[in-house]
Design a protein around this motif. Structure first.
Motif, PDB file in Angstrom:
ATOM      1  N   THR A   2      31.079  43.389 -13.715  1.00  0.00           N
ATOM      2  CA  THR A   2      30.966  43.149 -14.983  1.00  0.00           C
ATOM      3  C   THR A   2      29.571  43.016 -15.407  1.00  0.00           C
ATOM      4  OG1 THR A   2      30.582  40.483 -14.065  1.00  0.00           O
ATOM      5  CG2 THR A   2      32.875  41.085 -14.761  1.00  0.00           C
ATOM      6  N   LEU A   3      29.502  43.279 -16.568  1.00  0.00           N
ATOM      7  CA  LEU A   3      28.233  43.210 -17.227  1.00  0.00           C
ATOM      8  C   LEU A   3      28.253  42.263 -18.456  1.00  0.00           C
ATOM      9  CD1 LEU A   3      25.446  44.545 -17.990  1.00  0.00           C
ATOM     10  CD2 LEU A   3      26.512  46.039 -19.610  1.00  0.00           C
ATOM     11  N   VAL A   4      27.386  41.039 -18.328  1.00  0.00           N
ATOM     12  CA  VAL A   4      27.283  39.939 -19.221  1.00  0.00           C
ATOM     13  C   VAL A   4      26.031  39.974 -20.078  1.00  0.00           C
ATOM     14  CG1 VAL A   4      27.712  37.582 -19.680  1.00  0.00           C
ATOM     15  CG2 VAL A   4      28.802  38.789 -17.579  1.00  0.00           C
ATOM     16  N   LEU A   5      26.417  40.157 -21.316  1.00  0.00           N
ATOM     17  CA  LEU A   5      25.050  40.253 -22.135  1.00  0.00           C
ATOM     18  C   LEU A   5      25.160  38.884 -22.972  1.00  0.00           C
ATOM     19  CD1 LEU A   5      25.773  43.806 -23.581  1.00  0.00           C
ATOM     20  CD2 LEU A   5      24.397  42.859 -21.451  1.00  0.00           C
ATOM     21  N   THR A   6      23.968  38.387 -23.344  1.00  0.00           N
ATOM     22  CA  THR A   6      23.911  37.112 -23.994  1.00  0.00           C
ATOM     23  C   THR A   6      23.205  37.220 -25.557  1.00  0.00           C
ATOM     24  OG1 THR A   6      21.778  36.637 -22.912  1.00  0.00           O
ATOM     25  CG2 THR A   6      23.810  35.465 -21.793  1.00  0.00           C
ATOM     26  N   ALA A   7      23.579  36.416 -26.391  1.00  0.00           N
ATOM     27  CA  ALA A   7      23.165  36.302 -27.522  1.00  0.00           C
ATOM     28  C   ALA A   7      21.850  35.494 -27.413  1.00  0.00           C
ATOM     29  CB  ALA A   7      24.003  35.564 -28.648  1.00  0.00           C
ATOM     30  N   PRO A   8      20.731  35.847 -28.088  1.00  0.00           N
ATOM     31  CA  PRO A   8      19.467  35.144 -28.269  1.00  0.00           C
ATOM     32  C   PRO A   8      19.708  33.900 -28.979  1.00  0.00           C
ATOM     33  CG  PRO A   8      19.285  37.178 -29.624  1.00  0.00           C
ATOM     34  CD  PRO A   8      20.525  37.040 -29.047  1.00  0.00           C
ATOM     35  N   ALA A   9      18.524  32.936 -28.848  1.00  0.00           N
ATOM     36  CA  ALA A   9      18.575  31.696 -29.431  1.00  0.00           C
ATOM     37  C   ALA A   9      18.666  31.870 -31.045  1.00  0.00           C
ATOM     38  CB  ALA A   9      17.300  31.030 -29.085  1.00  0.00           C
ATOM     39  N   ASN A  10      19.452  31.028 -31.528  1.00  0.00           N
ATOM     40  CA  ASN A  10      19.419  30.995 -33.170  1.00  0.00           C
ATOM     41  C   ASN A  10      20.513  32.097 -33.543  1.00  0.00           C
ATOM     42  OD1 ASN A  10      18.071  28.672 -33.317  1.00  0.00           O
ATOM     43  ND2 ASN A  10      16.506  29.824 -33.133  1.00  0.00           N
ATOM     44  N   GLN A  12      24.621  34.191 -32.973  1.00  0.00           N
ATOM     45  CA  GLN A  12      25.847  34.120 -32.484  1.00  0.00           C
ATOM     46  C   GLN A  12      26.602  35.328 -32.471  1.00  0.00           C
ATOM     47  OE1 GLN A  12      28.034  30.885 -33.999  1.00  0.00           O
ATOM     48  NE2 GLN A  12      28.258  31.778 -35.793  1.00  0.00           N
ATOM     49  N   PHE A  13      27.413  35.772 -31.717  1.00  0.00           N
ATOM     50  CA  PHE A  13      28.353  36.999 -31.836  1.00  0.00           C
ATOM     51  C   PHE A  13      29.568  36.567 -32.534  1.00  0.00           C
ATOM     52  CE2 PHE A  13      26.286  37.913 -27.709  1.00  0.00           C
ATOM     53  CZ  PHE A  13      25.514  39.170 -28.136  1.00  0.00           C
ATOM     54  N   THR A  36      28.406  33.602 -27.862  1.00  0.00           N
ATOM     55  CA  THR A  36      27.408  33.552 -26.980  1.00  0.00           C
ATOM     56  C   THR A  36      27.186  34.603 -25.953  1.00  0.00           C
ATOM     57  OG1 THR A  36      28.153  32.109 -25.477  1.00  0.00           O
ATOM     58  CG2 THR A  36      26.667  31.059 -27.194  1.00  0.00           C
ATOM     59  N   THR A  37      28.375  35.251 -25.406  1.00  0.00           N
ATOM     60  CA  THR A  37      28.057  36.407 -24.540  1.00  0.00           C
ATOM     61  C   THR A  37      29.199  37.596 -24.863  1.00  0.00           C
ATOM     62  OG1 THR A  37      30.006  35.501 -23.220  1.00  0.00           O
ATOM     63  CG2 THR A  37      27.825  34.774 -22.708  1.00  0.00           C
ATOM     64  N   ILE A  38      29.019  38.511 -24.356  1.00  0.00           N
ATOM     65  CA  ILE A  38      29.794  39.980 -24.161  1.00  0.00           C
ATOM     66  C   ILE A  38      29.839  40.204 -22.713  1.00  0.00           C
ATOM     67  CG2 ILE A  38      30.030  42.295 -24.938  1.00  0.00           C
ATOM     68  CD1 ILE A  38      27.713  41.992 -26.947  1.00  0.00           C
ATOM     69  N   THR A  39      31.507  40.286 -22.449  1.00  0.00           N
ATOM     70  CA  THR A  39      31.423  40.552 -20.814  1.00  0.00           C
ATOM     71  C   THR A  39      32.245  41.655 -20.916  1.00  0.00           C
ATOM     72  OG1 THR A  39      31.530  37.989 -20.429  1.00  0.00           O
ATOM     73  CG2 THR A  39      32.578  39.377 -19.057  1.00  0.00           C
ATOM     74  N   ILE A  40      31.782  42.913 -20.304  1.00  0.00           N
ATOM     75  CA  ILE A  40      32.526  43.979 -20.134  1.00  0.00           C
ATOM     76  C   ILE A  40      32.878  44.124 -18.662  1.00  0.00           C
ATOM     77  CG2 ILE A  40      32.123  46.562 -20.361  1.00  0.00           C
ATOM     78  CD1 ILE A  40      29.906  45.561 -22.379  1.00  0.00           C
ATOM     79  N   THR A  41      33.977  44.482 -18.407  1.00  0.00           N
ATOM     80  CA  THR A  41      34.635  44.630 -17.010  1.00  0.00           C
ATOM     81  C   THR A  41      34.463  45.996 -16.773  1.00  0.00           C
ATOM     82  OG1 THR A  41      35.495  42.486 -17.019  1.00  0.00           O
ATOM     83  CG2 THR A  41      36.269  43.971 -15.106  1.00  0.00           C
ATOM     84  N   TYR A  42      34.170  46.732 -15.920  1.00  0.00           N
ATOM     85  CA  TYR A  42      34.116  48.175 -15.593  1.00  0.00           C
ATOM     86  C   TYR A  42      34.146  48.567 -14.269  1.00  0.00           C
ATOM     87  CZ  TYR A  42      29.235  47.999 -14.372  1.00  0.00           C
ATOM     88  OH  TYR A  42      27.943  47.793 -13.859  1.00  0.00           O
ATOM     89  N   THR A  43      34.380  50.037 -13.966  1.00  0.00           N
ATOM     90  CA  THR A  43      34.429  50.473 -12.773  1.00  0.00           C
ATOM     91  C   THR A  43      33.460  51.788 -12.874  1.00  0.00           C
ATOM     92  OG1 THR A  43      36.400  51.824 -13.117  1.00  0.00           O
ATOM     93  CG2 THR A  43      36.518  49.702 -11.607  1.00  0.00           C
ATOM     94  N   ALA A  62      23.017  35.035 -37.802  1.00  0.00           N
ATOM     95  CA  ALA A  62      21.875  33.917 -37.570  1.00  0.00           C
ATOM     96  C   ALA A  62      22.526  32.583 -37.571  1.00  0.00           C
ATOM     97  CB  ALA A  62      20.908  34.157 -38.361  1.00  0.00           C
ATOM     98  N   THR A  63      22.008  31.879 -36.927  1.00  0.00           N
ATOM     99  CA  THR A  63      22.918  30.406 -36.977  1.00  0.00           C
ATOM    100  C   THR A  63      21.624  29.279 -37.590  1.00  0.00           C
ATOM    101  OG1 THR A  63      22.115  29.874 -34.463  1.00  0.00           O
ATOM    102  CG2 THR A  63      24.437  30.793 -35.180  1.00  0.00           C
ATOM    103  N   ALA A  64      20.316  29.914 -37.517  1.00  0.00           N
ATOM    104  CA  ALA A  64      19.257  28.859 -37.967  1.00  0.00           C
ATOM    105  C   ALA A  64      19.358  28.929 -39.396  1.00  0.00           C
ATOM    106  CB  ALA A  64      18.062  29.318 -37.204  1.00  0.00           C
ATOM    107  N   GLN A  65      18.847  27.966 -40.114  1.00  0.00           N
ATOM    108  CA  GLN A  65      18.707  27.701 -41.332  1.00  0.00           C
ATOM    109  C   GLN A  65      17.192  28.223 -41.842  1.00  0.00           C
ATOM    110  OE1 GLN A  65      20.067  23.994 -42.480  1.00  0.00           O
ATOM    111  NE2 GLN A  65      22.271  24.713 -42.291  1.00  0.00           N
ATOM    112  N   THR A  66      16.874  29.104 -41.313  1.00  0.00           N
ATOM    113  CA  THR A  66      15.545  29.874 -41.687  1.00  0.00           C
ATOM    114  C   THR A  66      15.704  31.295 -41.462  1.00  0.00           C
ATOM    115  OG1 THR A  66      13.312  29.597 -41.454  1.00  0.00           O
ATOM    116  CG2 THR A  66      14.605  29.325 -39.502  1.00  0.00           C
ATOM    117  N   VAL A  67      14.819  32.154 -41.930  1.00  0.00           N
ATOM    118  CA  VAL A  67      14.792  33.400 -41.563  1.00  0.00           C
ATOM    119  C   VAL A  67      14.089  33.576 -40.159  1.00  0.00           C
ATOM    120  CG1 VAL A  67      13.637  35.512 -42.354  1.00  0.00           C
ATOM    121  CG2 VAL A  67      14.439  34.159 -44.173  1.00  0.00           C
TER     122      VAL A  67
END
Length: 182
Positions: A2-10, A12-13, A36-43, A62-67
């Motif tokens: 598996t390859l798990v990618l995470t969203a940065p702070a503030n 969301q996917f 918060t994550t993308i999980t890719i299962t692969y061979t 973006a989830t924050a209420q600012t640029v």
């Protein structure tokens, strides 16, 4: 693996949006996207030439209420797959926030601050002006979510008070203009 990618702070996917495909000797069996994550299962086969994983259709918000400043999608420590050249800090994609199309003007008085992605687009309470005292107002060209857009439109301020001294018409610069009123 598996390859798990995470969203940065503030950031969301959008859950369920996005799919991964493999090329070369990589075969992707599943792609799961949560907030918060993308999980890719692969061979992966033994031959490394031409191997790659492509993610398409991913929606990010973006989830924050600012640029927000730009941020990176990175590999999570929970990944079990070993990929040559990929470490915990490998950048899998940069995110940056841009305003949408210009739809309205925003006027900020002293005491108010812009707050994109809120109902009113601003926070704070306007200060009570003192007669005969100059003060600045900020005019922003904004999109539907109160993000400043790069408009260069010319604006004019009018008032019903005959004693106010108004500024001359002025062009916005990168979507904003500070005007002095008396």
């Amino acid at each position: 693996m598996t390859l798990v990618l995470t969203a940065p702070a503030n950031w969301q996917f959008q859950a369920g949006a996005g799919a991964a495909t493999g090329a070369g000797n990589i075969s992707v069996s599943s792609t799961v996207v949560t907030g918060t994550t993308i999980t890719i299962t692969y061979t992966a086969g033994a031959n490394l030439t031409g191997n790659k994983i492509t993610i398409s259709g991913l929606l990010v918000q973006a989830t924050a209420q600012t640029v927000l400043a730009s941020a990176n999608i990175v590999r999570s420590a929970t990944s079990t797959g070993s990929i040559a050249g990929v470490s915990g800090s490998t950048n899998f994609g940069s995110l940056s926030q841009i305003g949408g199309a210009y739809v309205k003007l925003q006027l900020l008085l002293p005491g108010e601050t812009a707050a994109p992605a809120t109902v009113s687009g601003k926070t704070g309470t306007p200060n009570t002006p003192v007669a005969g005292t100059q003060f600045n107002v900020i005019v922003n060209a904004v999109d539907a979510n109160w993000n400043v857009t790069a408009s260069t439109n010319t604006i004019a301020i009018t008032a019903s008070n005959l004693n106010v001294t108004l500024p001359a018409n002025a062009a916005l610069v990168a979507g904003t203009k500070i005007l002095l009123l008396l």
